[in-house]
Design an enzyme around this catalytic site. Structure first.
Site, PDB file in Angstrom:
ATOM      1  N   CYS A  38      38.848 -12.721  20.513  1.00  0.00           N
ATOM      2  CA  CYS A  38      38.907 -11.605  19.574  1.00  0.00           C
ATOM      3  C   CYS A  38      40.115 -10.727  19.876  1.00  0.00           C
ATOM      4  CB  CYS A  38      37.650 -10.728  19.683  1.00  0.00           C
ATOM      5  SG  CYS A  38      36.086 -11.589  19.425  1.00  0.00           S
ATOM      6  N   ASP A 451      79.036   8.236  16.466  1.00  0.00           N
ATOM      7  CA  ASP A 451      78.746   8.120  15.038  1.00  0.00           C
ATOM      8  C   ASP A 451      78.903   9.467  14.325  1.00  0.00           C
ATOM      9  OD1 ASP A 451      77.462   6.393  12.816  1.00  0.00           O
ATOM     10  OD2 ASP A 451      76.217   8.191  12.836  1.00  0.00           O
TER      11      ASP A 451
END
Length: 500
Positions: A38, A451
Site C-alpha cells: 500500500c 539575471d
C-alpha cells in the site's frame, strides 16, 4: 529496508499510522499477513508493526511477492522528490525508466546513458531501490496499463502495446500478478470507460498545494508560436516523441489551486499520439513539465522563514518549477533568449520554428509544428538565423554538440558533467548553463545571480539586489524555487476567459 534515506522503520510506521500523504511515493508498505502493498496514506486499518515491511519502490514490493492494494492504488503516486533533489544515479535512472528507455533500448541502453555497465547499474539500483532496471520497467508498464485500462476505452490489445509490453500474453500475466485481476476484470471493476474522442485522457497525480494558475501563467508567457498555445485553464503543445509526433492539452483548472495542502491533486492531460507506444514517454515528459514530483511542503517550510521570500511563498503556495518535454529544445530556446526580452524571444523562436520546424497536422488550432531538432539546426547557416551572428553561431554549435551526442540533456548524465560540457561550447556562459540545468534537468538548487529579472524583482520589492543576492546560499537546497517566487512577482496574469 534499503534506499529510504533519512527514514528508519519506526519513522515509516509512524507515517503509516498517521496516514501521512506526504510520504506517498517516498516509500511503500507491504503487509505480510495479506500479501498486499500500500501507499502510506492507505485508508485501510493500520496493520500491526510486526506484520509490515517497507520498500523504496513499488517494483521492490512486487519483487518481494506482494500485490497492489485495490483500495489505495499504491502505484498511482507522484514520484519521489529525491529523484531531483539528490539526482543520484538511481534517481536519474528512474527518470529514464519512466520515459520508456528500457522498453526502447533495453538495459544496455539505460546503462549507456548513465555511464555504467549493465551489471553495475543493476547492482546499484537493487541496492538503492530494491529492484533492478527490468523490474522497475515492468512496474512502470503495469501502472501505465492499469491507468489506461481504467480511464480509456482503448481495446485491451492496444493498451498492452501502449504501456510498453512486448505481447498481449505478457500484459495479461503481469496484470494478474500485480493486481490479482485480469485486465477485463480491472476494467469492469471501474465501470465503463469514457470515450476519449480520438486521444487518451489521463490524470497526473501532483502533491498539494499546487499553484496551477501560476504555472499556466509562466508557460503562456513563454510560449513559442506554432509549438505551444494556451487559454483560460489550459495549455497545449506539440510533442516530438520517439515513434512519432503528438500533442498534449494540460488542464490547469483554477480549482486545483484550492486543493488542501498535504494531499494529492489530479491534473488532467489529453494526449493525441501517432503511435501508442509513445504513451509512457509522453506522460513522463508532461509530468516533468508540471513538476509533478515536487513536494511543496519542505520547500515552503525552508523558504517561508526568510524575511523576504516568506511573504512570496505565502502569496503563491505550491509554486512549481516549470520543466520541459525535450531537453534539447529547452537548451536551444535558452540560447535564443539570451539578452533579449521574453517577448522578443517568443518572436524569434516562432520565426525559427516556422523556418526550420517540422510541419505537423494536429487538429489543434495554433499547433502547427514540432520544434526543430538538433540535427536540423546543426546544419543551418548561422548567418540566416534571426539573431546576432555570435548568438547564431552559439545556437548552431550547441545543436551540433547535441546531435553528435557530445552533450545529453535527457537527465542521464550527472548535472556537473552537463554544466561543464555546456560551458566548453562557444557562446554558452554560466547563465545559460544554469538556466538549462534548472529547466531541462530539473535542478532544484540553481540561482541566477546575474539575471535581470531577479534584480528587477528585488528593486520592485524595495530592496537592494546585491545585498539580497548575497543571501541566496541560505535558500539552498531550494534556490530554483526561490528564483521562481521572485520571477512570479513579474509575471502577467494567466489567460482569462475574455483573452481566449
Amino acid at each position: 529496508m534499503t534506499g529510504l534515506e533519512g527514514l528508519d522503520a519506526a519513522s515509516c510506521y509512524a507515517a503509516v499510522k498517521a496516514r501521512d500523504r506526504r510520504f506517498d511515493g517516498v516509500f511503500w508498505t507491504a503487509v505480510r499477513t495479506t500479501g498486499i502493498y500500500c501507499r502510506p496514506s492507505c485508508p485501510a486499518r493500520t496493520p500491526a508493526a510486526g506484520n509490515v515491511t517497507f520498500h523504496p519502490s513499488a517494483a521492490a514490493a512486487q519483487g518481494a511477492g506482494f500485490r497492489a492494494c485495490k483500495r489505495c492504488l499504491p502505484d498511482a503516486t507522484p514520484g519521489s522528490p529525491e529523484w531531483d533533489v539528490a539526482a543520484g544515479a538511481a534517481g536519474r535512472a528512474m527518470r529514464l525508466v519512466a520515459d520508456g528507455v528500457v522498453d526502447r533500448e533495453g538495459v544496455d541502453g539505460l546503462a549507456r546513458r548513465l555511464g555504467y555497465s549493465p551489471r553495475h547499474l543493476t547492482r546499484l539500483l537493487t541496492a538503492e531501490l530494491g529492484a533492478g532496471p527490468l523490474a522497475l520497467a515492468r512496474a512502470r508498464r503495469a501502472q501505465t496499463a492499469r491507468v489506461l485500462v481504467e480511464t480509456t476505452d482503448l481495446p485491451l490489445a492496444d493498451v498492452a502495446f501502449a504501456a510498453g509490453f512486448a505481447s498481449v500474453r505478457q500484459f495479461n500475466d503481469t496484470i494478474r500478478e500485480v493486481y490479482a485481476l485480469s485486465p477485463s476484470q480491472l476494467r469492469g471493476r471501474r465501470g465503463a470507460a469514457t470515450a476519449s474522442a480520438g486521444g487518451i485522457s489521463l490524470r497526473l497525480a501532483v502533491r498539494t498545494p499546487f499553484a496551477g494558475q501560476a504555472l499556466l501563467g509562466f508557460l503562456a508567457y513563454h510560449l513559442v508560436p506554432g509549438v505551444e498555445t494556451a487559454g483560460p485553464g489550459w495549455y497545449a503543445r506539440t510533442l516530438d516523441l520517439p515513434h512519432g509526433p503528438g500533442t498534449v492539452r494540460v488542464d490547469l483548472d483554477p480549482a486545483l489551486d484550492e486543493v488542501p495542502a498535504g494531499g494529492v491533486a489530479m491534473v488532467g492531460a489529453h494526449f493525441r499520439l501517432t503511435d501508442l507506444r509513445d504513451t509512457t514517454a509522453a506522460v513522463e515528459r508532461v509530468r516533468r513539465l508540471v513538476d509533478a514530483d515536487c513536494d511543496p511542503l519542505p520547500v515552503a517550510e525552508h523558504l517561508g522563514t526568510d524575511p523576504v521570500l516568506g511573504a512570496l511563498v505565502r502569496r503563491t503556495p505550491g509554486l512549481r518549477l516549470p520543466g520541459q518535454v525535450d531537453g534539447d529544445e529547452t537548451a536551444v530556446r535558452t540560447v535564443i533568449g539570451q539578452q533579449v526580452s521574453v517577448t522578443g524571444a517568443r518572436t524569434v523562436g516562432g520565426r525559427v520554428v516556422a523556418a526550420h520546424g517540422r510541419p505537423v497536422e494536429t487538429g489543434e488550432p495554433g499547433l502547427t509544428h514540432l520544434f526543430p531538432d538538433a540535427a536540423t539546426l546543426a546544419e543551418v547557416d548561422p548567418e540566416t538565423l534571426p539573431m546576432p551572428r555570435a548568438r547564431g553561431r552559439a545556437l548552431v554549435g550547441l545543436s551540433a554538440a547535441l546531435a553528435a551526442g557530445e552533450l545529453a540533456l535527457d537527465r542521464g548524465p550527472e548535472r556537473d558533467a552537463v554544466r561543464a560540457a555546456m560551458l566548453a561550447l562557444p557562446g554558452i556562459g554560466p547563465w545559460t548553463a544554469d538556466y538549462v540545468a534548472m529547466r531541462a534537468l530539473g535542478h532544484p538548487d540553481v540561482f541566477l545571480s546575474t539575471d535581470l529579472g531577479v534584480r528587477t524583482a528585488f528593486r520592485r520589492l524595495g530592496l537592494e539586489p546585491a545585498a539580497e543576492i548575497a543571501r541566496a546560499p541560505l535558500w539552498s537546497p531550494w534556490r530554483s524555487y526561490a528564483l521562481m517566487h521572485l520571477w512570479q512577482t513579474l509575471m502577467p496574469d494567466p489567460p482569462r476567459p475574455e483573452d481566449d
